[in-house]
Motif scaffolding. Sequence first.
Motif, short mmCIF file in Angstrom:
data_model
loop_
_atom_site.label_atom_id
_atom_site.label_comp_id
_atom_site.label_asym_id
_atom_site.label_seq_id
_atom_site.Cartn_x
_atom_site.Cartn_y
_atom_site.Cartn_z
N VAL A 27 0.84 -1.20 0.00
CA VAL A 27 0.00 0.00 0.00
C VAL A 27 0.87 1.25 0.00
O VAL A 27 0.56 2.24 -0.68
CB VAL A 27 -0.96 -0.02 1.20
CG1 VAL A 27 -1.72 1.30 1.31
CG2 VAL A 27 -1.94 -1.18 1.08
N ALA A 28 1.98 1.23 0.74
CA ALA A 28 2.91 2.36 0.74
C ALA A 28 3.46 2.59 -0.67
O ALA A 28 3.54 3.73 -1.15
CB ALA A 28 4.05 2.12 1.72
N ALA A 81 12.92 1.13 8.24
CA ALA A 81 11.80 1.93 8.72
C ALA A 81 12.00 3.41 8.39
O ALA A 81 11.04 4.13 8.13
CB ALA A 81 11.64 1.74 10.23
N ARG A 82 13.26 3.85 8.42
CA ARG A 82 13.55 5.25 8.07
C ARG A 82 13.13 5.53 6.63
O ARG A 82 12.50 6.55 6.34
CB ARG A 82 15.04 5.53 8.26
CG ARG A 82 15.43 6.99 7.96
CD ARG A 82 16.94 7.13 7.88
NE ARG A 82 17.59 6.82 9.13
CZ ARG A 82 17.80 7.71 10.09
NH1 ARG A 82 17.40 8.96 9.93
NH2 ARG A 82 18.40 7.35 11.20
N GLU A 83 13.48 4.63 5.72
CA GLU A 83 13.11 4.80 4.32
C GLU A 83 11.60 4.80 4.16
O GLU A 83 11.04 5.62 3.42
CB GLU A 83 13.73 3.67 3.49
CG GLU A 83 13.35 3.73 2.01
CD GLU A 83 13.70 2.45 1.27
OE1 GLU A 83 14.53 2.52 0.37
OE2 GLU A 83 13.12 1.40 1.62
N LEU A 84 10.92 3.88 4.86
CA LEU A 84 9.47 3.81 4.77
C LEU A 84 8.83 5.12 5.21
O LEU A 84 7.95 5.66 4.52
CB LEU A 84 8.94 2.66 5.63
CG LEU A 84 7.41 2.55 5.73
CD1 LEU A 84 6.80 2.23 4.37
CD2 LEU A 84 7.01 1.49 6.75
N HIS A 110 9.22 7.75 2.60
CA HIS A 110 8.37 7.53 1.44
C HIS A 110 6.92 7.97 1.69
O HIS A 110 6.26 8.51 0.81
CB HIS A 110 8.38 6.05 1.03
CG HIS A 110 9.66 5.64 0.36
ND1 HIS A 110 9.93 4.33 0.03
CD2 HIS A 110 10.74 6.36 -0.05
CE1 HIS A 110 11.12 4.27 -0.55
NE2 HIS A 110 11.63 5.48 -0.60
N ILE A 111 6.41 7.70 2.91
CA ILE A 111 4.98 7.94 3.17
C ILE A 111 4.73 9.26 3.90
O ILE A 111 3.61 9.52 4.33
CB ILE A 111 4.38 6.78 3.98
CG1 ILE A 111 5.00 6.69 5.38
CG2 ILE A 111 4.55 5.46 3.23
CD1 ILE A 111 4.37 5.62 6.26
N ALA A 112 5.76 10.09 4.02
CA ALA A 112 5.62 11.33 4.79
C ALA A 112 4.51 12.23 4.26
O ALA A 112 3.88 12.97 5.03
CB ALA A 112 6.95 12.09 4.78
N GLY A 113 4.23 12.17 2.96
CA GLY A 113 3.21 13.05 2.39
C GLY A 113 1.81 12.48 2.38
O GLY A 113 0.87 13.14 1.91
N ARG A 144 -0.98 6.88 6.97
CA ARG A 144 0.44 6.72 7.31
C ARG A 144 0.61 5.89 8.59
O ARG A 144 1.47 5.01 8.67
CB ARG A 144 1.05 8.11 7.49
CG ARG A 144 2.57 8.12 7.60
CD ARG A 144 3.11 9.53 7.51
NE ARG A 144 2.72 10.36 8.63
CZ ARG A 144 1.97 11.45 8.54
NH1 ARG A 144 1.53 11.85 7.35
NH2 ARG A 144 1.67 12.16 9.61
N ALA A 145 -0.23 6.16 9.57
CA ALA A 145 -0.11 5.45 10.85
C ALA A 145 -0.44 3.96 10.69
O ALA A 145 0.20 3.11 11.31
CB ALA A 145 -1.04 6.08 11.88
N VAL A 146 -1.44 3.65 9.88
CA VAL A 146 -1.80 2.24 9.66
C VAL A 146 -0.66 1.51 8.96
O VAL A 146 -0.30 0.38 9.33
CB VAL A 146 -3.10 2.13 8.83
CG1 VAL A 146 -3.38 0.67 8.48
CG2 VAL A 146 -4.27 2.72 9.60
N ILE A 147 -0.06 2.14 7.97
CA ILE A 147 1.05 1.52 7.24
C ILE A 147 2.22 1.27 8.18
O ILE A 147 2.83 0.19 8.17
CB ILE A 147 1.48 2.41 6.06
CG1 ILE A 147 0.40 2.43 4.98
CG2 ILE A 147 2.81 1.93 5.48
CD1 ILE A 147 0.66 3.42 3.87
#
Length: 567
Positions: free
Chosen positions: A194-195, A208-211, A214-217, A223-226
């Motif tokens: 989904v991300a 986790a940092r990369e994830l 990626h989903i910051a926007g 974002r929290a569910v992912i």
Amino acid sequence: MDEHATLHGMNIDDAYVVERRLACGPAGTTELVTLGDVGPFVRKRLPRERAHRVVWAVLSQCESSRLPRIRTTYELPDEFVVVCDYVPGDTLAEVVEREGALAPERARALAHDLCEALADLHAHGAVHRDVAPANIVLAKDGAHLIDFGCAGVPALEDDSQKNPQGTWGFAAPEQHGFTMVDARADLYAVGRVVAYAATGARPEGNSARELRAHIAGLPEGLRAVIERACAFEPSARYQTAADLGAAFAGAASGAGAGSQAASGQQTAEVQAASGAPAFGGAPSPTVPPDFASPRPRRSMRRPLLAVATLVLVAAIACGAWFASGGLFAPADPAGDRGGDAQQGAVQQQDRAPSGGQTTVGAGTSTGELVEEAAKALTITESSWYVSSGGFVRYAVGIANTDDDVTALFPTVLITGRDADGNVLFSDTQVLNSLFPGETHYWGGQAGNGAAPASVEFSIARPGDWEVEQGSGASSSYTVSGVMTSQDLLGGTVVTGELTFVARGDEAYGSNQVAIVAIGRDAQGQMVWGEVGFVSEPAVGATVPFEVTSLGSDVPAYTTVEVHAYPW
């Protein structure tokens, strides 16, 4: 091989007309076929030794339209063949490459369809183990899950079978050898998929940092569910596909990922001899998480980053150890403990409680906060015994004696040695945030089946990413109605009810609460510890819990206390 079944299979095989070949490789051949005027169908020709027949049998029993509809299976001399319905459409990988990221609403619809498929698959005992963009077809009626080459039924597999690797960047960390894989690995993959779908950014690994970058926007709820779905530790993720699907639906309505799990230390002590009456009375209904009231966040770093970094540091440390000849260095009969650790050695063969020992393991971090935390983290007490299988069952207490430093992820080192002081095993257990003045307890299993003569408990020196200045307090729970009984196999069962009283200052939670049961003897010494998990209720609500030991060889005890912490 049944000759008649093979001849029958060959007759069926000849009746199909190959329209085109879709894929071919060591795992088999996939073709688009027709049968007279009927079709098209997908025909998979699998090498007999690589055919997971039980998986296809399970799929034939599933009812979800998001899973392949099996038309027939048959045997050939060298192949096992499966014929299923063809679903026209492009894969998610093709769509994202061509069109870019999907809109958040479309990404949530994708998540819904995947969770629907996995809920049915998991209910039948199977796990896909390769949920990835190339294995998802986007058709007119939604998403369909395909390619079951890595799928299996964990209950029918043993520890000697290697975990399928899955697709790099989407496969859960445990698929790369950390532990046995279960249905929660698929839920991790859904979060990653989904991300990817919502951002168009393909992951390069499990960072986790990369994830988060990626989903910051993305919208906060999505974002929290992912992030929770992609937790490094399986117990910190959503535990079922239905729960994950509901969380994505909640994110679509703006409800968010759910209130963060937290706990304080609440203890209920009961005088309970082994074999006390079973827990009775009607249990309180399980209350779903309060999705509407996310907790205020402190500035702590997320544990996903810390755990990932711990793995990296461990890898670097192991590399340095090998480079220094550590693998071939002669053993010190006296047990060269190394570093500046103060070890809490336990010298009895079967069980030996210990207490009040400050133990800080070796590390490389610098800084005043790290030094302060290293001095403040102590092992307050510990115990262990050897189970009938040769593994060590342990219980341990950890205290943060500082008044102004929070240890985000204290790590307990458990080392077993033989009578000559040689290391038999070395395991670790990462715990959740430990605020100033708090003590947490834990219990679990360590070792590799070789019974040790002594077991040592110490605390790994924290890294600078694992400490934070400032006071705070864990969320508070109350535990009531604690009782003990025995199951049919003679194991100890601890039951009771947990009530969520108030939120604390944790920066992260997983909507799970760790329930830690500690048994003590007549002298008050800790003799065993076990851990169970429950979903976090809403504030003020109550849920029942159960913690079960793994065997009938639990040491004699006179009291049981129960602690609750966020997980």
